[in-house]
Motif scaffolding. Structure first.
Motif, PDB file in Angstrom:
ATOM      1  N   HIS A   7       0.837  -1.193   0.000  1.00 25.31           N
ATOM      2  CA  HIS A   7       0.000   0.000   0.000  1.00 25.31           C
ATOM      3  C   HIS A   7       0.871   1.242   0.000  1.00 25.31           C
ATOM      4  N   ALA A   8       0.379   2.295  -0.654  1.00 25.68           N
ATOM      5  CA  ALA A   8       1.090   3.575  -0.613  1.00 25.68           C
ATOM      6  C   ALA A   8       0.859   4.282   0.719  1.00 25.68           C
ATOM      7  N   LYS A   9      -0.202   3.926   1.423  1.00 30.02           N
ATOM      8  CA  LYS A   9      -0.519   4.503   2.720  1.00 30.02           C
ATOM      9  C   LYS A   9      -0.760   3.381   3.732  1.00 30.02           C
ATOM     10  N   ILE A  10      -0.549   3.689   4.990  1.00 29.82           N
ATOM     11  CA  ILE A  10      -0.652   2.689   6.052  1.00 29.82           C
ATOM     12  C   ILE A  10      -2.108   2.288   6.276  1.00 29.82           C
ATOM     13  N   TYR A  11      -2.303   1.046   6.693  1.00 35.75           N
ATOM     14  CA  TYR A  11      -3.607   0.523   7.092  1.00 35.75           C
ATOM     15  C   TYR A  11      -4.255   1.501   8.074  1.00 35.75           C
ATOM     16  N   PRO A  12      -5.503   1.934   7.829  1.00 33.23           N
ATOM     17  CA  PRO A  12      -6.099   3.040   8.596  1.00 33.23           C
ATOM     18  C   PRO A  12      -6.016   2.903  10.117  1.00 33.23           C
ATOM     19  N   LEU A  14      -4.026   1.065  11.822  1.00 35.63           N
ATOM     20  CA  LEU A  14      -2.613   1.093  12.194  1.00 35.63           C
ATOM     21  C   LEU A  14      -2.080   2.526  12.168  1.00 35.63           C
ATOM     22  N   ALA A  15      -2.589   3.353  11.252  1.00 33.11           N
ATOM     23  CA  ALA A  15      -2.183   4.754  11.187  1.00 33.11           C
ATOM     24  C   ALA A  15      -2.566   5.485  12.468  1.00 33.11           C
ATOM     25  N   ILE A  16      -3.766   5.211  12.979  1.00 35.82           N
ATOM     26  CA  ILE A  16      -4.191   5.837  14.236  1.00 35.82           C
ATOM     27  C   ILE A  16      -3.316   5.371  15.390  1.00 35.82           C
ATOM     28  N   ILE A  22       3.626   7.340  18.532  1.00 37.14           N
ATOM     29  CA  ILE A  22       4.677   8.344  18.341  1.00 37.14           C
ATOM     30  C   ILE A  22       4.494   9.510  19.311  1.00 37.14           C
ATOM     31  N   THR A  23       3.240   9.914  19.529  1.00 35.74           N
ATOM     32  CA  THR A  23       2.979  11.009  20.462  1.00 35.74           C
ATOM     33  C   THR A  23       3.458  10.666  21.865  1.00 35.74           C
ATOM     34  N   VAL A  24       3.109   9.484  22.334  1.00 32.76           N
ATOM     35  CA  VAL A  24       3.494   9.058  23.686  1.00 32.76           C
ATOM     36  C   VAL A  24       5.008   8.966  23.816  1.00 32.76           C
ATOM     37  N   SER A 101      -2.210   9.979  10.285  1.00 26.78           N
ATOM     38  CA  SER A 101      -3.645  10.246  10.398  1.00 26.78           C
ATOM     39  C   SER A 101      -4.116  11.215   9.317  1.00 26.78           C
ATOM     40  N   MET A 102      -3.282  12.223   8.992  1.00 29.32           N
ATOM     41  CA  MET A 102      -3.630  13.157   7.930  1.00 29.32           C
ATOM     42  C   MET A 102      -3.777  12.448   6.588  1.00 29.32           C
ATOM     43  N   GLY A 103      -2.961  11.423   6.375  1.00 30.86           N
ATOM     44  CA  GLY A 103      -2.997  10.697   5.111  1.00 30.86           C
ATOM     45  C   GLY A 103      -4.063   9.621   5.038  1.00 30.86           C
ATOM     46  N   THR A 104      -4.852   9.487   6.088  1.00 27.25           N
ATOM     47  CA  THR A 104      -5.923   8.482   6.098  1.00 27.25           C
ATOM     48  C   THR A 104      -7.241   9.170   5.776  1.00 27.25           C
ATOM     49  N   SER A 105      -7.803   8.853   4.645  1.00 30.53           N
ATOM     50  CA  SER A 105      -9.043   9.483   4.219  1.00 30.53           C
ATOM     51  C   SER A 105     -10.225   8.939   5.012  1.00 30.53           C
ATOM     52  N   PRO A 106     -11.290   9.729   5.182  1.00 33.01           N
ATOM     53  CA  PRO A 106     -12.497   9.237   5.867  1.00 33.01           C
ATOM     54  C   PRO A 106     -13.081   7.988   5.218  1.00 33.01           C
ATOM     55  N   THR A 107     -12.969   7.907   3.889  1.00 29.13           N
ATOM     56  CA  THR A 107     -13.505   6.744   3.171  1.00 29.13           C
ATOM     57  C   THR A 107     -12.765   5.474   3.554  1.00 29.13           C
ATOM     58  N   ARG A 108     -11.429   5.546   3.592  1.00 25.85           N
ATOM     59  CA  ARG A 108     -10.631   4.367   3.953  1.00 25.85           C
ATOM     60  C   ARG A 108     -10.898   3.951   5.389  1.00 25.85           C
ATOM     61  N   MET A 109     -11.008   4.931   6.293  1.00 30.70           N
ATOM     62  CA  MET A 109     -11.278   4.604   7.679  1.00 30.70           C
ATOM     63  C   MET A 109     -12.651   3.947   7.824  1.00 30.70           C
TER      64      MET A 109
END
Length: 225
Positions: A7-12, A14-16, A22-24, A101-109
Motif C-alpha cells: 500500500h502507498a498509505k498505512i492501514y487506517p 494502524l495509522a491511528i 509516536i505522540t506518547v 492520520s492526515m494521510g488516512t481518508s475518511p472513506t478508507r477509515m
C-alpha cells in the motif's frame, strides 16, 4: 495473497495507532534532546519516503513557525537552550505523529471499520469527525470569498464580523447538518443490527507490517541507546 501486496498509505487503524504511539514516545523522551530530535527527524523522512510527502510538506512550515516562536520565548525567558529545545521536541513529536492520520481518508477509515464489523454508530461518528475539519475550512473560505465580492474586508470590526461572517457561517452549518440527515436517510442508514457489505475492503499488508516494525524499532533504539 493480499498480505504480500503493498500500500502507498498505512492501514487506517494502524495509522491511528502509529500516531498515538509516536505522540506518547515523543513526549516521554522529549528531554533527551538529541535522541528525540533524531527520532522525529528519522520518522519525518520515513513517512515522506513511504508516501506521505504531501502531508510532510503541509506540516513542515507550520511546525517551523510554531516551534520557532515557543523556542524563542523559552530562550528569552530562561536564557538557556535546553528548555526551548525540549519544547521543540514535543512539538516535533506531535506534528510527526499526525502525518499518518492526515494521510488516512475518511472513506478508507470507514471501509476499515466496516470490514471488522464495528458498530454503525462508531463508524458514522468517525466518518463525520474526520470530514468535519476540511468541511469547516471550505465553508469559512466560501463565506470570506462572498464577503470580498461584496467589498467587505475588515472582519475585525465586531459588527462586520457578526453580520458578514458569523451569521452566514452558522447558517451554512445548519444547512449542511440538514443535508447530512437527509443524505443518511436516503441511503438507508440504520442503527439496527443488519448485515452490511464493503465494496472495497482494507487489508493489513506486508508494507504495513514493515512500517510498524520500523516505528517500534526506532522507538526502542532511542530509549535503549
Amino acid at each position: 495473497m493480499k498480505f504480500l501486496s503493498i500500500h502507498a498509505k498505512i492501514y487506517p487503524l494502524l495509522a491511528i495507532f502509529t500516531s498515538v504511539f509516536i505522540t506518547v514516545i515523543g513526549l516521554v523522551i522529549a528531554k533527551d534532546l538529541l535522541p528525540c530530535s533524531l527520532f522525529c527527524s528519522a520518522l519525518f523522512l520515513f513517512f515522506a519516503i513511504y508516501g506521505y510527502y504531501k502531508e510532510c510538506l503541509k506540516i513542515l512550515p507550520v511546525f517551523i513557525i510554531i516551534s520557532g516562536i515557543f523556542f524563542l520565548f523559552y530562550y528569552l525567558a530562561t536564557n538557556e537552550l535546553t528548555p526551548g529545545w525540549a519544547m521543540t521536541n514535543r512539538f516535533a513529536a506531535l506534528f510527526v505523529a499526525i502525518i499518518p492520520s492526515m494521510g488516512t481518508s475518511p472513506t478508507r477509515m470507514t471501509r476499515n471499520l466496516n470490514s471488522i464489523n464495528t458498530q454503525k454508530t462508531i463508524t458514522l461518528g468517525m466518518l463525520i469527525a474526520m470530514s468535519f475539519m476540511p468541511l469547516l475550512r471550505q465553508e469559512i473560505k466560501r463565506v470570506k470569498d462572498a464577503m470580498k465580492t461584496r467589498g467587505v474586508y475588515n472582519i475585525f470590526n465586531p459588527k462586520i464580523f457578526y453580520r458578514a461572517l458569523l451569521i452566514p457561517f452558522i447558517t451554512r452549518l445548519i444547512n449542511i447538518s440538514d443535508t447530512l440527515s437527509l443524505s443518511i436517510e436516503t441511503r438507508g442508514f440504520s442503527l439496527e443490527k443488519s448485515k452490511n457489505t464493503v465494496y472495497k475492503k482494507e487489508y493489513f499488508v506486508l508494507s504495513d507490517l514493515f512500517s510498524l516494525i520500523a516505528v517500534i524499532t526506532g522507538a526502542i533504539l532511542v530509549i535503549v541507546l
